[in-house]
Scaffold this active site. Sequence first.
Site, mmCIF file in Angstrom:
data_model
loop_
_atom_site.group_PDB
_atom_site.id
_atom_site.type_symbol
_atom_site.label_atom_id
_atom_site.label_comp_id
_atom_site.label_asym_id
_atom_site.label_seq_id
_atom_site.Cartn_x
_atom_site.Cartn_y
_atom_site.Cartn_z
ATOM 1 N N LYS A 190 0.832 -1.199 0.000
ATOM 2 C CA LYS A 190 0.000 0.000 0.000
ATOM 3 C C LYS A 190 0.869 1.253 0.000
ATOM 4 O O LYS A 190 1.877 1.315 0.707
ATOM 5 C CB LYS A 190 -0.934 -0.019 1.211
ATOM 6 N N THR A 262 -9.138 8.297 8.654
ATOM 7 C CA THR A 262 -8.383 7.188 8.065
ATOM 8 C C THR A 262 -8.196 6.024 9.042
ATOM 9 O O THR A 262 -7.475 5.081 8.749
ATOM 10 C CB THR A 262 -7.002 7.684 7.602
ATOM 11 N N GLY A 264 -8.605 2.687 10.591
ATOM 12 C CA GLY A 264 -9.134 1.416 10.104
ATOM 13 C C GLY A 264 -9.083 1.250 8.603
ATOM 14 O O GLY A 264 -9.690 0.322 8.048
ATOM 15 N N THR A 265 -8.331 2.110 7.906
ATOM 16 C CA THR A 265 -8.271 2.023 6.437
ATOM 17 C C THR A 265 -7.692 0.690 5.974
ATOM 18 O O THR A 265 -8.218 0.048 5.061
ATOM 19 C CB THR A 265 -7.422 3.185 5.873
ATOM 20 N N GLY A 266 -6.593 0.277 6.606
ATOM 21 C CA GLY A 266 -5.965 -0.989 6.218
ATOM 22 C C GLY A 266 -6.855 -2.186 6.497
ATOM 23 O O GLY A 266 -6.935 -3.122 5.687
ATOM 24 N N CYS A 267 -7.548 -2.154 7.641
ATOM 25 C CA CYS A 267 -8.483 -3.243 7.974
ATOM 26 C C CYS A 267 -9.579 -3.328 6.925
ATOM 27 O O CYS A 267 -9.944 -4.415 6.454
ATOM 28 C CB CYS A 267 -9.123 -2.996 9.335
#
Length: 555
Positions: A190, A262, A264-267
């Site tokens: 990412k 942002t 929790g974006t990766g989750c």
Amino acid sequence: MACNIEAPPALLTIAGSDSSGGAGIQADLKTFTAFGCYGMSVITALTAQNTSAVQGVHPSPPQFIEQQLRSVLSDIEVRAIKTGMLFDADNTRTVARTLKDHYADAKSVPPLVVDPVCVSTSGHTLLAPDAVQVLIDELCPLATLITPNKPEAELMLSQKNVLVKIASLEDMILASEKLRTFGPKAVLLKGGHVELTLADVEKVASARPEVAVVREELLLDNMEILQVHEQDLSTKPLVVDVLHEENSVTLFVSPKIESSSTHGTGCTLSAAIASLLGKGNSLVEATRQATSFTHIGIETAFPVGHGHGPLNHLHGIIPRIIPPPTASNPHPFTRILIQSSAKTWKAYVEHDFVKQLAQGTLPKESFIHFIKQDYLYLKYYARAYGLLVAKSSTYSSIQTATQTIVNVINEVTTHKGFCAQWGISEADLAATPESPATTAYGAYLLDTGLQGDSAKLIMALAACLLGYGEVGLWLKKEAAKPNSWVKLEDNIYRKWIEDYSGPEYQAAVKLGLDTIESLATADPPNALRFREWCAIWEKCTGLEKGFWDMALHIL
């Protein structure tokens, strides 16, 4: 008409709980739901956190993690799995070992997306250092995809003494290639922490023709009419995610959003990819849809808390105004239509014309006037169904509309029979001047049909079809009661009552009900369209009542 609900794919998240609801299993389960999947969870740790900081972490014992995992896997077919915060080496090792024990080999494991959560957005460490090595050695080889960001990728590579500083798009491609040597089928590196522009993307694409670029969030070729009315993103910061598979590299390019929402974006991204893999999509397609979903989630986020708030997981969910048909309520839309116009519907169905007809006291001239006008009206009605045939796009819908026209022709034959009993010929029927009520109703049907929306036309036609069926069944039910006010014996209108309560007309009603419910199921309306449908239904219900008024008062 009961709804056959297809079971959604069951997905499992193995991660920590976020008490503020923006990340961890809470974000995962919301995302699973947004993509139409059934979500399950194995909780690796409880956290006390909000949008500003993590105040505490209470890990689940490894034995309890194993117990949760075995409980789910032994009972439910899991179509995809994602892992998030695993907290420490023992928990990470337990997850990897339990998956290996349950599945015969790595190939039997359903799509597994490993989000190597090491640091929260607020900067709190979420994975113990010794756990990183376990994740690399034991979990990565089972993974379909790992989804590190820049700091996580650098940390994982450093565990193998590969010291990489990721500062460019080329660095990202090289780092993702090295991460693939850890055993996953693919790596999605990412790019949120790497400042890039469109020039950087074009430079790499030019030097590496084999690299595919997905840039749906940007303006493409032949979009000049949009370019002059939108921001020029050619020099703006971009986010580029690099998907490295065995024989391909794909770049997913989107504008960088300046936002504090942002958390929790990766989750969310990894959960969205797992959802789409569980539904059978390829890695490229799953990543394309998931990056778009996450991007829009950030752009449409609403303020929560005082720190890094969550993105909007619900942006893709449209509330369903009309519930789907079920075994206990196979006609939900028809119920709503009748309830929404209850007063008008009752005045139509239980009109004095109907009551006098049921008692045999309706003046003969009123009934003849009604029959003559109905004969003229049914021509409008059949022509409106002809418009519906022209608007139909499937053979089944063409057949349904055509069958209704046949039913109308049969009804006209019945009308002719009634009139013949009283010496009224077909020529007399055709020569009858139209009542204003007939013209108004017929013109409304044709106007609605010419507007181009088949759904509106179906609504306009339904009140007549269903209303007469309702009148017939209501009178039949009332006639069956002891000492009923309905008098069928020696009633000159008995055949009319029996025709509309009889099997042939009720079969036509069933066809109409199925058409209405299928429409609402296949193309659920938004709030505006729903109000339009209800307004048309009530308008035509009122026109039907006006038709009775016309007949009773010979207007």
